[in-house]
Scaffold this motif. Structure first.
Motif, PDB file in Angstrom:
ATOM      1  N   VAL A  90       0.829  -1.202   0.000  1.00  0.00           N
ATOM      2  CA  VAL A  90       0.000   0.000   0.000  1.00  0.00           C
ATOM      3  C   VAL A  90       0.863   1.251   0.000  1.00  0.00           C
ATOM      4  O   VAL A  90       0.563   2.225  -0.697  1.00  0.00           O
ATOM      5  CB  VAL A  90      -0.963  -0.004   1.200  1.00  0.00           C
ATOM      6  CG1 VAL A  90      -1.683   1.326   1.324  1.00  0.00           C
ATOM      7  CG2 VAL A  90      -1.975  -1.130   1.053  1.00  0.00           C
ATOM      8  N   ARG A 179     -14.654  -3.637  -7.024  1.00  0.00           N
ATOM      9  CA  ARG A 179     -13.213  -3.399  -7.132  1.00  0.00           C
ATOM     10  C   ARG A 179     -12.638  -4.172  -8.316  1.00  0.00           C
ATOM     11  O   ARG A 179     -11.759  -3.679  -9.025  1.00  0.00           O
ATOM     12  CB  ARG A 179     -12.514  -3.815  -5.834  1.00  0.00           C
ATOM     13  CG  ARG A 179     -12.842  -2.915  -4.645  1.00  0.00           C
ATOM     14  CD  ARG A 179     -12.318  -3.498  -3.345  1.00  0.00           C
ATOM     15  NE  ARG A 179     -12.548  -2.614  -2.209  1.00  0.00           N
ATOM     16  CZ  ARG A 179     -13.697  -2.534  -1.561  1.00  0.00           C
ATOM     17  NH1 ARG A 179     -14.743  -3.273  -1.940  1.00  0.00           N
ATOM     18  NH2 ARG A 179     -13.823  -1.718  -0.525  1.00  0.00           N
ATOM     19  N   ARG A 196      -6.918  -4.215  -3.549  1.00  0.00           N
ATOM     20  CA  ARG A 196      -6.657  -3.107  -2.625  1.00  0.00           C
ATOM     21  C   ARG A 196      -6.016  -1.922  -3.344  1.00  0.00           C
ATOM     22  O   ARG A 196      -5.973  -0.809  -2.820  1.00  0.00           O
ATOM     23  CB  ARG A 196      -5.786  -3.583  -1.461  1.00  0.00           C
ATOM     24  CG  ARG A 196      -6.592  -4.362  -0.420  1.00  0.00           C
ATOM     25  CD  ARG A 196      -5.714  -5.076   0.562  1.00  0.00           C
ATOM     26  NE  ARG A 196      -4.990  -6.162  -0.073  1.00  0.00           N
ATOM     27  CZ  ARG A 196      -4.299  -7.084   0.604  1.00  0.00           C
ATOM     28  NH1 ARG A 196      -4.268  -7.038   1.912  1.00  0.00           N
ATOM     29  NH2 ARG A 196      -3.661  -8.040  -0.027  1.00  0.00           N
ATOM     30  N   ILE A 198      -7.370  -0.512  -5.746  1.00  0.00           N
ATOM     31  CA  ILE A 198      -8.513   0.395  -5.918  1.00  0.00           C
ATOM     32  C   ILE A 198      -8.733   1.209  -4.658  1.00  0.00           C
ATOM     33  O   ILE A 198      -8.944   2.430  -4.712  1.00  0.00           O
ATOM     34  CB  ILE A 198      -9.790  -0.404  -6.268  1.00  0.00           C
ATOM     35  CG1 ILE A 198      -9.591  -1.186  -7.573  1.00  0.00           C
ATOM     36  CG2 ILE A 198     -10.992   0.537  -6.363  1.00  0.00           C
ATOM     37  CD1 ILE A 198      -9.316  -0.318  -8.767  1.00  0.00           C
ATOM     38  N   ASP A 199      -8.684   0.573  -3.496  1.00  0.00           N
ATOM     39  CA  ASP A 199      -8.894   1.284  -2.238  1.00  0.00           C
ATOM     40  C   ASP A 199      -7.884   2.417  -2.059  1.00  0.00           C
ATOM     41  O   ASP A 199      -8.229   3.511  -1.606  1.00  0.00           O
ATOM     42  CB  ASP A 199      -8.797   0.320  -1.051  1.00  0.00           C
ATOM     43  CG  ASP A 199      -9.877  -0.752  -1.083  1.00  0.00           C
ATOM     44  OD1 ASP A 199     -10.938  -0.495  -1.684  1.00  0.00           O
ATOM     45  OD2 ASP A 199      -9.654  -1.835  -0.531  1.00  0.00           O
ATOM     46  N   VAL A 200      -6.628   2.149  -2.419  1.00  0.00           N
ATOM     47  CA  VAL A 200      -5.586   3.163  -2.281  1.00  0.00           C
ATOM     48  C   VAL A 200      -5.886   4.362  -3.168  1.00  0.00           C
ATOM     49  O   VAL A 200      -5.783   5.517  -2.748  1.00  0.00           O
ATOM     50  CB  VAL A 200      -4.204   2.575  -2.634  1.00  0.00           C
ATOM     51  CG1 VAL A 200      -3.150   3.675  -2.707  1.00  0.00           C
ATOM     52  CG2 VAL A 200      -3.792   1.538  -1.599  1.00  0.00           C
ATOM     53  N   ILE A 202      -8.825   5.268  -4.500  1.00  0.00           N
ATOM     54  CA  ILE A 202     -10.039   5.956  -4.045  1.00  0.00           C
ATOM     55  C   ILE A 202      -9.691   6.886  -2.878  1.00  0.00           C
ATOM     56  O   ILE A 202     -10.170   8.034  -2.807  1.00  0.00           O
ATOM     57  CB  ILE A 202     -11.122   4.941  -3.608  1.00  0.00           C
ATOM     58  CG1 ILE A 202     -11.660   4.174  -4.828  1.00  0.00           C
ATOM     59  CG2 ILE A 202     -12.250   5.639  -2.868  1.00  0.00           C
ATOM     60  CD1 ILE A 202     -12.455   5.011  -5.799  1.00  0.00           C
ATOM     61  N   LYS A 203      -8.853   6.418  -1.986  1.00  0.00           N
ATOM     62  CA  LYS A 203      -8.426   7.244  -0.854  1.00  0.00           C
ATOM     63  C   LYS A 203      -7.734   8.509  -1.346  1.00  0.00           C
ATOM     64  O   LYS A 203      -7.981   9.615  -0.843  1.00  0.00           O
ATOM     65  CB  LYS A 203      -7.479   6.435   0.052  1.00  0.00           C
ATOM     66  CG  LYS A 203      -6.916   7.224   1.223  1.00  0.00           C
ATOM     67  CD  LYS A 203      -5.935   6.370   2.025  1.00  0.00           C
ATOM     68  CE  LYS A 203      -5.282   7.166   3.142  1.00  0.00           C
ATOM     69  NZ  LYS A 203      -4.274   6.355   3.886  1.00  0.00           N
ATOM     70  N   THR A 219     -18.641   4.624  -0.619  1.00  0.00           N
ATOM     71  CA  THR A 219     -18.389   3.193  -0.445  1.00  0.00           C
ATOM     72  C   THR A 219     -19.715   2.454  -0.370  1.00  0.00           C
ATOM     73  O   THR A 219     -20.617   2.851   0.380  1.00  0.00           O
ATOM     74  CB  THR A 219     -17.593   2.930   0.843  1.00  0.00           C
ATOM     75  OG1 THR A 219     -16.338   3.634   0.772  1.00  0.00           O
ATOM     76  CG2 THR A 219     -17.339   1.447   1.037  1.00  0.00           C
ATOM     77  N   TRP A 221     -20.796  -0.874   0.836  1.00  0.00           N
ATOM     78  CA  TRP A 221     -20.210  -1.945   1.642  1.00  0.00           C
ATOM     79  C   TRP A 221     -20.517  -3.324   1.070  1.00  0.00           C
ATOM     80  O   TRP A 221     -21.640  -3.622   0.706  1.00  0.00           O
ATOM     81  CB  TRP A 221     -20.699  -1.854   3.094  1.00  0.00           C
ATOM     82  CG  TRP A 221     -20.260  -0.571   3.742  1.00  0.00           C
ATOM     83  CD1 TRP A 221     -21.033   0.507   4.047  1.00  0.00           C
ATOM     84  CD2 TRP A 221     -18.928  -0.218   4.121  1.00  0.00           C
ATOM     85  NE1 TRP A 221     -20.277   1.518   4.592  1.00  0.00           N
ATOM     86  CE2 TRP A 221     -18.974   1.098   4.650  1.00  0.00           C
ATOM     87  CE3 TRP A 221     -17.696  -0.880   4.055  1.00  0.00           C
ATOM     88  CZ2 TRP A 221     -17.838   1.761   5.123  1.00  0.00           C
ATOM     89  CZ3 TRP A 221     -16.569  -0.224   4.531  1.00  0.00           C
ATOM     90  CH2 TRP A 221     -16.649   1.079   5.051  1.00  0.00           C
ATOM     91  N   GLY A 224     -18.412  -2.334  -3.548  1.00  0.00           N
ATOM     92  CA  GLY A 224     -17.375  -1.525  -4.146  1.00  0.00           C
ATOM     93  C   GLY A 224     -17.618  -0.047  -3.929  1.00  0.00           C
ATOM     94  O   GLY A 224     -17.812   0.394  -2.791  1.00  0.00           O
ATOM     95  N   TYR A 225     -17.659   0.729  -5.030  1.00  0.00           N
ATOM     96  CA  TYR A 225     -17.792   2.170  -4.916  1.00  0.00           C
ATOM     97  C   TYR A 225     -18.745   2.712  -5.982  1.00  0.00           C
ATOM     98  O   TYR A 225     -18.989   2.078  -7.016  1.00  0.00           O
ATOM     99  CB  TYR A 225     -16.418   2.846  -5.105  1.00  0.00           C
ATOM    100  CG  TYR A 225     -15.406   2.478  -4.070  1.00  0.00           C
ATOM    101  CD1 TYR A 225     -15.390   3.108  -2.830  1.00  0.00           C
ATOM    102  CD2 TYR A 225     -14.452   1.484  -4.321  1.00  0.00           C
ATOM    103  CE1 TYR A 225     -14.449   2.764  -1.870  1.00  0.00           C
ATOM    104  CE2 TYR A 225     -13.499   1.143  -3.368  1.00  0.00           C
ATOM    105  CZ  TYR A 225     -13.502   1.789  -2.142  1.00  0.00           C
ATOM    106  OH  TYR A 225     -12.583   1.446  -1.190  1.00  0.00           O
TER     107      TYR A 225
END
Length: 231
Positions: A90, A179, A196, A198-200, A202-203, A219, A221, A224-225
């Motif tokens: 990450v 994701r 993950r 994608i999570d990084v 998006i953040k 999000t 839950w 995805g997004y």
């Protein structure tokens, strides 16, 4: 990928030799650095099309090198790590790496990831969807042709994949993307990477749009997004 130049920075001679032999068959020009300091010098001197950085190197580690490269260049970067900790992966992505691989890896997969990144960076044929070149929402304007984002009256700088991810979602407000879907649609390959990733990103998008008076990336839950603006 004819005459593509790739810089590989790794202090393990066996890894470098394996990559050299496979790259030669793929018509990829290889430049090798044995430590982080040398890697930075060669980026300046050789102007490679792609950079592959081992995390654990003498002089400067891969994270430090990645951080320094991103101060001046947008050259795609793939990180190599022998570690399993999520923190390493990450952190690399947050510093601006485009992808990562965990050792040991197959040279064939490495080349597949390189090809996928280059495909994503190449201009694609225009579709009907592309005729709309500006996406406008309350306090948010996305100029696709100019690759500019104006949020709350200020121009906000986005890295290429962050911008593509934002545009992709903003083109379909209210649509929910998993994701896996986003990884395949934006990165251009089917689940080679970790979701993950994608999570990084998006953040990072949320951080860049922090001055907006609302949250536009939501999000969902367990799924995805989605992009949604209450105007």
């Amino acid at each position: 990928m004819n005459q593509t130049k790739v810089l590989v920075a790794d202090d393990d001679p066996n890894v470098c030799e394996i990559i050299r032999l496979y790259f030669a068959k793929q018509q990829i020009d290889l430049v090798i650095a044995n430590n982080g300091k040398q890697a930075l010098e060669l980026v300046e001197k050789e102007s490679p099309d792609m950079i592959i950085l081992d995390v654990m190197m003498p002089e400067m580690d891969g994270f430090e090198v990645c951080r320094e490269i991103r101060k001046k260049w947008d050259t795609p970067i793939i990180m190599l790590t022998a570690k399993e900790e999520e923190f390493d992966r990450v952190l690399g992505l947050e510093l601006g790496a485009d992808d990562y691989m965990t050792k040991p890896f197959s040279p064939r997969e490495l080349v597949a990831r390189i090809r996928a990144i280059f495909r994503r960076l190449q201009p694609r044929e225009r579709t009907e969807e592309d005729t709309l070149q500006t996406l406008s929402f309350a306090d948010l304007t996305i100029d696709i042709d100019k690759r500019e984002v104006i949020a709350a009256g200020e121009k906000v700088a986005f890295r290429p994949k962050e911008f593509e991810l934002l545009v992709h979602m903003a083109r379909s407000p209210g649509s929910v993307f998993s994701r896996e879907q986003l990884l395949e649609q934006i990165w251009g390959y089917d689940y080679f990477g970790d979701v993950r990733t994608i999570d990084v990103h998006i953040k990072k998008i949320r951080q860049r749009l922090h001055k907006l008076p609302y949250e536009c990336i939501h999000t969902v839950w367990g799924v995805g997004y989605k992009f949604e603006v209450d105007e």
